[in-house]
Scaffold this motif. Structure first.
Motif, PDB file in Angstrom:
ATOM      1  N   LEU A   1      96.513  28.677  49.233  1.00  9.81           N
ATOM      2  CA  LEU A   1      96.507  29.545  48.053  1.00  9.81           C
ATOM      3  C   LEU A   1      97.843  29.528  47.320  1.00  9.81           C
ATOM      4  CD1 LEU A   1      94.387  32.493  49.476  1.00  9.81           C
ATOM      5  CD2 LEU A   1      93.712  30.883  47.690  1.00  9.81           C
TER       6      LEU A   1
ATOM      7  N   GLY B   1      86.213  39.130  46.733  1.00  7.53           N
ATOM      8  CA  GLY B   1      85.987  39.442  45.319  1.00  7.53           C
ATOM      9  C   GLY B   1      86.655  38.423  44.398  1.00  7.53           C
ATOM     10  N   ARG B   2      87.862  37.988  44.742  1.00  6.32           N
ATOM     11  CA  ARG B   2      88.559  36.970  43.948  1.00  6.32           C
ATOM     12  C   ARG B   2      87.837  35.629  44.033  1.00  6.32           C
ATOM     13  NH1 ARG B   2      94.354  37.452  46.433  1.00  6.32           N
ATOM     14  NH2 ARG B   2      94.686  35.465  45.305  1.00  6.32           N
ATOM     15  N   ALA B   3      87.286  35.312  45.204  1.00  8.92           N
ATOM     16  CA  ALA B   3      86.517  34.072  45.344  1.00  8.92           C
ATOM     17  C   ALA B   3      85.290  34.096  44.444  1.00  8.92           C
ATOM     18  CB  ALA B   3      86.102  33.871  46.794  1.00  8.92           C
TER      19      ALA B   3
ATOM     20  N   LEU C   1      90.082  31.375  49.373  1.00 10.69           N
ATOM     21  CA  LEU C   1      89.919  32.807  49.097  1.00 10.69           C
ATOM     22  C   LEU C   1      88.785  33.389  49.937  1.00 10.69           C
ATOM     23  CD1 LEU C   1      90.347  32.778  45.216  1.00 10.69           C
ATOM     24  CD2 LEU C   1      91.809  34.028  46.819  1.00 10.69           C
ATOM     25  N   HIS C   2      87.644  32.693  49.907  1.00  8.76           N
ATOM     26  CA  HIS C   2      86.471  33.204  50.590  1.00  8.76           C
ATOM     27  C   HIS C   2      86.686  33.265  52.109  1.00  8.76           C
ATOM     28  CE1 HIS C   2      82.269  32.324  52.287  1.00  8.76           C
ATOM     29  NE2 HIS C   2      82.308  33.604  52.012  1.00  8.76           N
TER      30      HIS C   2
ATOM     31  N   PRO D   1      96.022  28.853  43.745  1.00 11.86           N
ATOM     32  CA  PRO D   1      95.648  30.280  43.848  1.00 11.86           C
ATOM     33  C   PRO D   1      94.186  30.577  43.568  1.00 11.86           C
ATOM     34  CG  PRO D   1      97.684  30.007  42.616  1.00 11.86           C
ATOM     35  CD  PRO D   1      97.103  28.628  42.780  1.00 11.86           C
ATOM     36  N   VAL D   2      93.458  29.630  42.967  1.00 12.25           N
ATOM     37  CA  VAL D   2      92.047  29.894  42.661  1.00 12.25           C
ATOM     38  C   VAL D   2      91.136  28.975  43.478  1.00 12.25           C
ATOM     39  CG1 VAL D   2      92.442  30.866  40.376  1.00 12.25           C
ATOM     40  CG2 VAL D   2      92.173  28.381  40.624  1.00 12.25           C
TER      41      VAL D   2
ATOM     42  N   ALA E   1      84.937  35.762  41.727  1.00  8.40           N
ATOM     43  CA  ALA E   1      85.380  35.629  40.337  1.00  8.40           C
ATOM     44  C   ALA E   1      85.591  34.156  39.973  1.00  8.40           C
ATOM     45  CB  ALA E   1      86.667  36.419  40.125  1.00  8.40           C
ATOM     46  N   VAL E   2      86.017  33.355  40.951  1.00  8.28           N
ATOM     47  CA  VAL E   2      86.200  31.917  40.712  1.00  8.28           C
ATOM     48  C   VAL E   2      84.856  31.217  40.590  1.00  8.28           C
ATOM     49  CG1 VAL E   2      87.050  29.757  41.744  1.00  8.28           C
ATOM     50  CG2 VAL E   2      88.453  31.836  41.841  1.00  8.28           C
TER      51      VAL E   2
ATOM     52  N   ASP F   1      89.199  42.359  48.634  1.00  8.52           N
ATOM     53  CA  ASP F   1      89.968  41.758  47.550  1.00  8.52           C
ATOM     54  C   ASP F   1      89.814  40.243  47.533  1.00  8.52           C
ATOM     55  OD1 ASP F   1      92.186  41.710  45.486  1.00  8.52           O
ATOM     56  OD2 ASP F   1      93.158  40.594  47.109  1.00  8.52           O
ATOM     57  N   LEU F   2      89.957  39.615  48.683  1.00  7.77           N
ATOM     58  CA  LEU F   2      89.930  38.157  48.743  1.00  7.77           C
ATOM     59  C   LEU F   2      88.550  37.594  48.400  1.00  7.77           C
ATOM     60  CD1 LEU F   2      92.084  37.874  51.958  1.00  7.77           C
ATOM     61  CD2 LEU F   2      92.672  36.806  49.761  1.00  7.77           C
TER      62      LEU F   2
END
Length: 472
Positions: free
Chosen positions: A33, A64-66, A43-44, A37-38, A68-69, A61-62
């Motif tokens: 990351l 959720g960010r995955a 992330l997942h 970072p994406v 979003a990607v 959080d992590l």
């Protein structure tokens, strides 16, 4: 300049993750990351590792960010749902599972997890359907079978639940929760030796399993193996079972001081588990007659034709008293500690309102609001009745009636005693003394048979007290 090998780092991270080496895996996911970072996978999977490491907020959080990607991966939505369930957000978890299933309708784990969320939202029939869809996709799926067993148990389908628990342990002999669930059903069916064997299997699969140890203690108590039960309860406390409940059961066995009342959590849990079969068990198995006896006693002390009363059913449970009290009531409300019992009481629409609360606390603000307070087999979970009588006196209008049943303790005994059944019994003299103390006139205090237990009659007292003192 060396080009970072992100796929290689991910392979190493996944290898550590699969071996349960979460710290090493997490360090490598973090390295990925920093470079990208994406990166969806980093992330997942780092979110999955965070959940396994008991860090649900970081996992939320992590993952959720995955998403979003890349919002098109069903597995990420399913894992997000699992984290939301860890956080107690069942409705949000359900939505995540349904997003996963919209993306991948043949996703058996998402169907199973959806069933878990529905069951925890007190929708057992819908949960059972969801588990069935998981099992249609993967017939040998022990977690879905176990969930189905719990849903069937919540629906009162005891034989089918028992079969589902047994299918679970055949598929996965080390499934401690299923052995424990099977033991609980066998205990309720009074198949005590089989229940002991089932709890033994649960404890062998998971040493130190508090729920199974508590179930074992309850079964040994039911078998009359007192010394073994005392030892088992003490072990349950060591393993993390609720200390208040354990101490209460030890007190019932004479191995600890008796409290003044049953712990509210114990009473709520006891009746939540019986809610869907409570009426049938009481009437068909225990020959339960208290509601009819109590309402008949009440009617003997009411003016003829009076059907304009404000009545509160204390400890109303599933509402067995409701249809009998309704013809006498202008307003009929009920209060009980068990949310599952209240859900059953709500269905026929007999009560004007129902409340989930401890009865004394509920009564205390109610100054002169009621004409009748009725308590059928409720005060058996209270030893010291002074607080109940005081709250009842204040909640009744002048001339109002407090009608209740208690299990009978022989005269000459102390005022009340906790029995091995986990219920209290009271002497007639104790009831009369409290009536005098709280300005009630005793209109009736009569012996009766409340129900049967193991084929033996349980003797009780029916009381009709009238509030004489004007309320402040």
């Amino acid at each position: 300049m060396t080009v970072p090998d992100i796929p290689g780092l991910l392979r190493q991270a996944v290898a550590h993750h699969q071996r349960g080496e979460l710290a090493q895996a997490d360090a490598l996911y973090a390295a990925v990351l920093r470079l990208d970072p994406v990166n969806f996978d980093a992330l997942h999977l780092s979110g999955v590792a965070a959940r396994q490491g008991k860090a649900p907020k970081a996992a939320l959080d992590l993952i959720g960010r995955a998403i979003a990607v890349d919002p098109g991966k069903a597995i990420a939505h399913c894992n997000l749902g699992a984290v939301l369930q860890d956080l107690g957000r069942e409705t949000d978890a359900l939505a995540s599972y349904e997003r996963a299933l919209a993306l991948q309708p043949d996703y058996a784990m998402a169907w199973c997890n959806r069933g878990n969320a529905l069951r925890r939202l007190d929708r057992p029939a819908d949960a059972l359907d969801s588990y069935g869809r998981a099992l249609a996709l993967v017939p040998a799926y022990p977690e879905a079978l176990y969930g189905a067993a719990l849903a069937l148990q919540a629906l009162g389908q005891v034989d089918d639940a028992l079969e589902a628990f047994e299918r679970t342990v055949r598929l996965k002999p080390g499934h401690a929760e299923a052995w424990c669930g099977r033991g609980g059903l066998l205990l309720r069916l009074r198949e005590f030796d089989a229940a002991v064997a089932s709890y033994d299997r649960a404890l062998a699969a998971r040493p130190g399993y508090a729920r199974a140890q508590l179930g074992m203690a309850n079964t040994l108590r039911a078998l009359g193996r007192k010394e073994e039960a005392v030892h088992a309860y003490r072990l349950a406390r060591e393993f993390g079972a609720d200390g208040e409940t354990v101490d209460y059961m030890l007190a019932a066995l004479g191995a600890a001081p008796a409290p003044q009342a049953s712990p509210p959590g114990y009473v709520a849990a006891l009746f939540d588990q019986y809610a869907h079969k409570f009426d049938r068990h009481l009437v068909d198995v225990l020959r339960y007659r208290t509601p009819a006896l109590l309402v008949d006693a009440l009617a003997r002390h009411l003016p003829a034709g009076d059907a304009a009363l404000d009545i509160l059913d204390l400890g109303c449970g599933t509402g067995l008293c409701g249809p009998l009290l309704r013809p006498l009531a202008r307003r009929l409300e009920g209060v009980d500690l068990s949310a599952a019992m209240l859900a059953q009481a709500r269905e026929p629409g007999v009560y004007d309102e129902l409340h989930c609360a401890e009865l004394t606390a509920f009564l205390q603000p109610a100054r002169a609001q009621w004409d009748v307070l009725a308590a059928a087999d409720v005060l058996v979970y209270v030893g010291e009745l002074d607080g109940v009588f005081g709250a009842a006196r204040d909640a009744l209008r002048a001339g109002g009636l407090f009608v209740f049943s208690v299990e009978a303790l022989k005269e000459g005994s102390t005022g009340f005693a906790l029995r091995e059944s986990g219920r209290y019994a009271h002497t007639p003299a104790y009831v009369r003394a409290l009536a005098v103390r709280h300005d009630f006139a005793v209109r009736e205090l009569a012996p009766c048979t409340l129900r049967q237990d193991s084929g033996a009659d349980i003797g009780g007292l029916l009381a009709v007290l009238q509030c004489l003192a004007p309320t402040a």
